[in-house]
Write a protein that holds these residues in place. Structure first.
Motif, PDB file in Angstrom:
ATOM      1  N   ALA A 210       0.965  -1.371  -0.067  1.00  0.00           N
ATOM      2  CA  ALA A 210       0.084  -0.034   0.146  1.00  0.00           C
ATOM      3  C   ALA A 210       0.718   1.161  -0.057  1.00  0.00           C
ATOM      4  N   THR A 211       1.736   1.114   0.797  1.00  0.00           N
ATOM      5  CA  THR A 211       2.964   2.625   0.738  1.00  0.00           C
ATOM      6  C   THR A 211       3.397   2.595  -0.663  1.00  0.00           C
ATOM      7  N   ILE A 212       3.941   1.594  -1.229  1.00  0.00           N
ATOM      8  CA  ILE A 212       4.492   1.849  -2.599  1.00  0.00           C
ATOM      9  C   ILE A 212       3.431   2.297  -3.618  1.00  0.00           C
ATOM     10  N   ILE A 213       2.257   1.708  -3.551  1.00  0.00           N
ATOM     11  CA  ILE A 213       1.232   2.183  -4.335  1.00  0.00           C
ATOM     12  C   ILE A 213       1.005   3.597  -4.093  1.00  0.00           C
ATOM     13  N   LEU A 214       0.946   3.953  -2.614  1.00  0.00           N
ATOM     14  CA  LEU A 214       0.729   5.503  -2.419  1.00  0.00           C
ATOM     15  C   LEU A 214       1.935   6.259  -3.032  1.00  0.00           C
ATOM     16  N   GLY A 215       3.145   5.887  -3.048  1.00  0.00           N
ATOM     17  CA  GLY A 215       4.197   6.646  -3.732  1.00  0.00           C
ATOM     18  C   GLY A 215       3.919   6.706  -5.033  1.00  0.00           C
ATOM     19  N   SER A 216       3.318   5.707  -6.250  1.00  0.00           N
ATOM     20  CA  SER A 216       3.043   5.737  -7.456  1.00  0.00           C
ATOM     21  C   SER A 216       1.832   6.780  -7.471  1.00  0.00           C
ATOM     22  N   PHE A 217       0.856   6.742  -6.549  1.00  0.00           N
ATOM     23  CA  PHE A 217      -0.300   7.928  -6.610  1.00  0.00           C
ATOM     24  C   PHE A 217       0.429   9.387  -6.469  1.00  0.00           C
ATOM     25  N   SER A 218       1.281   9.584  -5.885  1.00  0.00           N
ATOM     26  CA  SER A 218       2.232  10.895  -5.503  1.00  0.00           C
ATOM     27  C   SER A 218       2.712  11.085  -7.254  1.00  0.00           C
ATOM     28  N   PHE A 219       3.388  10.292  -7.635  1.00  0.00           N
ATOM     29  CA  PHE A 219       4.060  10.451  -8.886  1.00  0.00           C
ATOM     30  C   PHE A 219       3.073  10.811  -9.715  1.00  0.00           C
ATOM     31  N   PHE A 220       1.907  10.194 -10.045  1.00  0.00           N
ATOM     32  CA  PHE A 220       0.786  10.646 -10.895  1.00  0.00           C
ATOM     33  C   PHE A 220       0.220  12.075 -10.641  1.00  0.00           C
ATOM     34  N   MET A 221       0.130  12.161  -9.240  1.00  0.00           N
ATOM     35  CA  MET A 221      -0.398  13.642  -9.029  1.00  0.00           C
ATOM     36  C   MET A 221       0.732  14.629  -9.437  1.00  0.00           C
ATOM     37  N   CYS A 222       1.886  14.235  -9.261  1.00  0.00           N
ATOM     38  CA  CYS A 222       3.087  15.119  -9.884  1.00  0.00           C
ATOM     39  C   CYS A 222       2.999  15.235 -11.357  1.00  0.00           C
ATOM     40  N   LEU A 223       2.640  14.264 -12.051  1.00  0.00           N
ATOM     41  CA  LEU A 223       2.412  14.567 -13.686  1.00  0.00           C
ATOM     42  C   LEU A 223       1.286  15.336 -13.765  1.00  0.00           C
ATOM     43  N   ILE A 224      -0.011  15.548 -12.957  1.00  0.00           N
ATOM     44  CA  ILE A 224      -0.978  15.991 -13.299  1.00  0.00           C
ATOM     45  C   ILE A 224      -0.631  17.543 -12.906  1.00  0.00           C
ATOM     46  N   TYR A 225       0.203  17.855 -11.846  1.00  0.00           N
ATOM     47  CA  TYR A 225       0.689  19.191 -11.788  1.00  0.00           C
ATOM     48  C   TYR A 225       1.442  19.724 -12.724  1.00  0.00           C
ATOM     49  N   THR A 226       2.322  19.099 -13.428  1.00  0.00           N
ATOM     50  CA  THR A 226       3.155  19.312 -14.585  1.00  0.00           C
ATOM     51  C   THR A 226       2.409  19.930 -15.720  1.00  0.00           C
ATOM     52  N   GLU A 227       1.102  19.001 -15.764  1.00  0.00           N
ATOM     53  CA  GLU A 227       0.306  19.029 -17.076  1.00  0.00           C
ATOM     54  C   GLU A 227      -0.603  20.263 -16.829  1.00  0.00           C
ATOM     55  N   MET A 228      -1.000  20.869 -15.581  1.00  0.00           N
ATOM     56  CA  MET A 228      -1.652  21.792 -15.240  1.00  0.00           C
ATOM     57  C   MET A 228      -0.770  23.134 -14.951  1.00  0.00           C
ATOM     58  N   GLY A 229       0.675  22.979 -15.375  1.00  0.00           N
ATOM     59  CA  GLY A 229       1.463  24.231 -15.228  1.00  0.00           C
ATOM     60  C   GLY A 229       1.995  24.570 -13.950  1.00  0.00           C
ATOM     61  N   ALA A 230       2.028  23.700 -12.923  1.00  0.00           N
ATOM     62  CA  ALA A 230       2.424  24.189 -11.935  1.00  0.00           C
ATOM     63  C   ALA A 230       3.936  23.423 -11.616  1.00  0.00           C
ATOM     64  N   VAL A 231       4.846  23.938 -12.135  1.00  0.00           N
ATOM     65  CA  VAL A 231       6.208  23.109 -12.307  1.00  0.00           C
ATOM     66  C   VAL A 231       6.771  23.137 -10.783  1.00  0.00           C
ATOM     67  N   ASP A 232       6.636  24.273 -10.323  1.00  0.00           N
ATOM     68  CA  ASP A 232       7.403  24.125  -8.720  1.00  0.00           C
ATOM     69  C   ASP A 232       6.736  23.308  -7.990  1.00  0.00           C
TER      70      ASP A 232
END
Lengths: 81, 97, 128
Positions: A29-51
């Motif tokens: 569950a912890t590792i999948i939570l990490g992948s969840f965070s990385f997908f959220m990171c991709l969404i932020y990049t895609e919405m223009g929030a690089v920082d």
């Protein structure tokens, strides 16, 4: 803003979120939570929030996963629900 | 217990969907959050703070006190973790562990 | 109606993630699972703020070379204010997660279990 990419990423986020809550093995569950965070990171990049995206990638996904793994290592790995 | 949790979650979701009626559309340039002070940050960042990255100049220059308070929060969290997880000497702190 | 749903799709996803996190915090018995639910809840709020800050047809909030001296059009750059607030929120969220994990380790050292109902059982049996 690319709509199909956004929809696919949001779908992945929902799937990994449900899986992180439903898996009985806490390490998994912890590792999948990490992948969840990385997908959220991709969404932020895609919405223009690089920082926010690279803060999420190194702090949210990296340090958070390490803290969770350390805590699971010090306690029990099995969960009943 | 599971039924209670599901009921609470569904009630919360219905309230949030009801509240989403008033939100601006996705990516609307004239929504209230984007018209008040954000244009000033965008135009004045290089003149007043000297960096082209707007987020950096707002974090470190315009709202530096906010960042300082954040540092205090992280320091407090670190101290709390150290105090909770250190090895106890003998005869000290029998109340926990 | 369909257009209304499509124009606010990010809000539906954030509402779903918020419900998921709330269910994890209330419905799951394991303490680590509760913490995972709290993380998901927090990420849902961050997603909400970031999607408020985005504009259609705008670029990332870093000025290009010709816009440096006060001539920047705000419609060409994303709103930087929610990004700043969420930068703070992510780091503070990780700090609270760390403190919560420390408390979980202390609870495990004392009760040798992580399930909420077993902890309540032990406490009731020992008369606390």
């Amino acid at each position: 803003m690319i709509l199909p990419l956004d929809l696919i990423l949001l779908l992945f986020v929902v799937i990994t979120g449900i899986a992180a809550l439903q898996i009985k093995d806490l390490l998994g569950a912890t590792i999948i939570l990490g992948s969840f965070s990385f997908f959220m990171c991709l969404i932020y990049t895609e919405m223009g929030a690089v920082d926010v995206a690279f803060t999420e990638a190194c702090v949210g996904a990296g340090v958070g996963t390490v803290l969770f793994i350390a805590a699971v290592h010090k306690t029990k790995r099995r969960s009943k629900d | 217990m599971k039924v209670f949790a599901l009921l609470t979650v569904i009630i919360t979701g219905v309230m949030l969907v009801y509240g989403a009626e008033d939100f601006p559309k996705w990516g609307d340039p004239n929504q209230p959050g984007s018209v008040h002070v954000a244009p000033r940050y965008t135009q004045g960042t290089y003149i007043e703070a000297g960096t082209p990255n707007i987020v950096t100049s707002v974090v470190a220059d315009y709202r530096g006190y906010d960042t300082m308070g954040e540092t205090t929060v992280i320091f407090t969290a670190g101290m709390a973790c150290i105090l909770m997880l250190r090895k106890k000497k003998r005869g000290e702190g029998e109340s926990n562990v | 109606m369909f257009e209304y749903i499509v124009s606010k799709y990010n809000y539906w996803v954030y509402i779903f993630l918020m419900m998921l996190g709330l269910y994890g915090m209330i419905g799951k018995k394991n303490l680590v699972k509760k913490l995972i639910g709290m993380n998901i809840f927090q990420v849902a709020i961050i997603l909400f703020y970031i999607s408020i800050g985005s504009k259609v047809g705008a670029s990332i909030p870093i000025l290009t070379a010709e816009d440096l001296h006060g001539s920047a059009n705000p419609l060409h750059y994303m709103n930087p204010l929610p990004h700043v607030l969420m930068l703070t929120a992510i780091v503070v969220g990780i700090a609270t997660t760390g403190v919560a994990l420390g408390i979980i380790i202390m609870v495990y050292n004392r009760y040798k279990t992580l399930a909420e109902d077993e902890i309540l059982e032990i406490r009731k049996k020992s008369g606390v």
